[in-house]
Design a protein around this motif. Sequence first.
Motif: not given
Length: 277
Positions: A210-228
């Motif tokens: 739901r996050l990557h859809t709501a934020e308008g980013v792809d799933r891969s980017y959302a997963r990589r950013l969350t690592r921070l």
Amino acid sequence: MERELFDRAQRLLRHNTPPKIARLKTTAEMQLTGRVFDDRGNPMSPVISKRRGHGYRYYVSAALLTGRKHQVGSLARFPAPALEELVADRLSRLEELHDREGDLADRIRRIEVSRDTVRVDLAWDPAPALLPRFGRLLPAEDRAECDVDGLRLTIAALLQPRGGVKLALGPEGLPAVQRVKQDPTLVQALVRAEAWKHVLFTQGSDSLERLHTAEGVDRSYARRLTRLAFLSPALKRAVLEGVALPDLTLQNLMVGYLPLAWAEQEATYRLPRARAL
């Protein structure tokens, strides 16, 4: 993310002003004149060396200037801008503990330079209750000691050529003076990752979809950013305080290998070891 870290980062930015020991252009105006010595007790005189139309300022051992090379200490000359910046940086860190009139720079009695250290003797006898706070304000490799004559700061600094000039580097190979320069993109990414981690922990793993859809980013980017959000507390603090770690960039964090263990993360991004409190 602790509010205290954000507040501390903002205080560092506000206090990132030019040092009180100014970088001046004539030997007569150099404010450390008469207080700098090499580690064999020779006074170091201010000298301006002109090359290709440019003036370069140094503190040079009197033994070298008078032809007594065999009596020179382990360092014959020290670039004046590097020494002035180094001393000003350390004094500015301790200024908040100085409860007397005037600046700490006015209390410098003697500065002794050697190949890998700079010792600053101050006519200042801080209250014993303040001494534990010195360890939190100074870099891990520095030492502060009190005796009957006052306070002595021993600064770890090795001169090395970088980009055509000589810089004072600490034992970890990083600049001995860490300039505060926040990377706003990295800070924003870290704050965003912390917010996403909170959503994951409170709403379950499927909330990432739901996050990557709501934020308008792809799933891969959302997963990589969350690592921070899973960086060690010390690395997060370095990001917020603007500590200059060459490898700690958003690009490296997003695409590079990120160990799970905090100690391995800090080694990967060359975080200097913390001082034991």
